[in-house]
Design an enzyme around this catalytic site. Sequence first.
Site, PDB file in Angstrom:
ATOM      1  N   ASN A 126      11.232   4.176  -4.418  1.00 56.11           N
ATOM      2  CA  ASN A 126      11.133   2.882  -3.738  1.00 56.11           C
ATOM      3  C   ASN A 126      12.003   1.896  -4.508  1.00 56.11           C
ATOM      4  OD1 ASN A 126      10.448   0.465  -2.605  1.00 56.11           O
ATOM      5  ND2 ASN A 126       8.304   0.475  -3.262  1.00 56.11           N
ATOM      6  N   LYS A 137      12.787  -1.055  -3.763  1.00 61.19           N
ATOM      7  CA  LYS A 137      12.387  -2.460  -3.563  1.00 61.19           C
ATOM      8  C   LYS A 137      13.626  -3.318  -3.275  1.00 61.19           C
ATOM      9  CE  LYS A 137       8.293  -1.609  -6.242  1.00 61.19           C
ATOM     10  NZ  LYS A 137       7.184  -2.150  -6.971  1.00 61.19           N
ATOM     11  N   HIS A 193       2.785  -1.237   1.817  1.00 55.02           N
ATOM     12  CA  HIS A 193       2.946  -1.369   0.362  1.00 55.02           C
ATOM     13  C   HIS A 193       2.191  -2.612  -0.116  1.00 55.02           C
ATOM     14  CE1 HIS A 193       4.742  -2.124  -3.544  1.00 55.02           C
ATOM     15  NE2 HIS A 193       5.029  -0.838  -3.558  1.00 55.02           N
ATOM     16  N   GLU A 253       2.950  -4.918  -2.019  1.00 57.13           N
ATOM     17  CA  GLU A 253       3.726  -6.174  -1.987  1.00 57.13           C
ATOM     18  C   GLU A 253       3.798  -6.734  -0.566  1.00 57.13           C
ATOM     19  OE1 GLU A 253       7.007  -4.445  -4.110  1.00 57.13           O
ATOM     20  OE2 GLU A 253       5.700  -4.344  -5.870  1.00 57.13           O
ATOM     21  N   GLU A 301      -1.676   3.803  -4.607  1.00 59.83           N
ATOM     22  CA  GLU A 301      -1.013   2.927  -5.572  1.00 59.83           C
ATOM     23  C   GLU A 301      -1.970   1.805  -5.965  1.00 59.83           C
ATOM     24  OE1 GLU A 301       3.567   3.240  -5.279  1.00 59.83           O
ATOM     25  OE2 GLU A 301       2.913   1.718  -3.879  1.00 59.83           O
ATOM     26  N   GLY A 309       4.135  -1.735 -11.486  1.00 58.44           N
ATOM     27  CA  GLY A 309       5.060  -2.598 -12.224  1.00 58.44           C
ATOM     28  C   GLY A 309       4.563  -3.056 -13.582  1.00 58.44           C
ATOM     29  N   SER A 333       3.712   2.670 -11.944  1.00 59.83           N
ATOM     30  CA  SER A 333       4.213   2.913 -13.306  1.00 59.83           C
ATOM     31  C   SER A 333       4.403   4.384 -13.648  1.00 59.83           C
ATOM     32  CB  SER A 333       3.301   2.220 -14.338  1.00 59.83           C
ATOM     33  OG  SER A 333       3.293   0.831 -14.107  1.00 59.83           O
TER      34      SER A 333
END
Length: 243
Positions: A9, A11, A93, A95, A162, A168, A199
């Site tokens: 990913n 991003k 996701h 985010e 996740e 992150g 991570s």
Amino acid sequence: MRKNIVAANWKMYFSMGEAQSVAERIAEVVDNKTEVIVCPPFVFLDRLSEVFLDTPIKLGAQNMYFEEKGAFTGEISPVMLKSVGSEYVILGHSERRHIFGEDDIDIHKKVVSAIEHGLKPILCVGETLAQRKDDKAKDVVERQIITALDGVDLSGVVVAYEPVWAIGTGVPADLNTVSEMHTFIRGLVEDVPILYGGSVKDKNAYELAQINDVDGFLVGSASLDTDTFKKIIDEFERAKGVN
Ligand code: PGA
């Protein structure tokens, strides 16, 4: 169908030139023992589909709108994604959920639309730290999965667990938590590949991949460096005994 997958990913990183050179390098080093999916920003999909032509690497988008076409300024449809070579699309996701306010119903509509248009959704689920501390992790993940996949044919679906608190941060969820959550999710979706994300690095990929219900990874920052990403794939294959 359960299978091994390692997905990148990217991003919102890279320029066109950087994306192209990283993709070319990935195409040189990746073979077909594990399904490798690269999910770049929308604007690089078309070019990368040429780079990955005649390689085993699959292309995925990071999001989409559920409508096929229309007056939806700034949005990207599943038809568009298909037309530039995407086979997968990341949906839900954290985010998207937390920064852009997508809820389970939005994500359900996207999953249904993706499948209708021949895209394979990578459905991301995971609890926040507050929800975990409240002992709500399983309830949250169950609700996310049940709502998003309600009435859906699961044959092309991938689920990525996740935990929001591990994304992150450089520190993945501990092995017991990953094992417990993946086994729990397996009880909800059975034959679907279940990826772990949050991570994942070359240093921890081996031990995470040793967990039985971990069928692969969704890798964020560590996928931006090709050598590190390749090491993660190698460590995953070593742990799974893939030759
Ligand atoms: P990370 O991101 O590997 O940088 O933690 C994972 C993801 O957000 O998919």
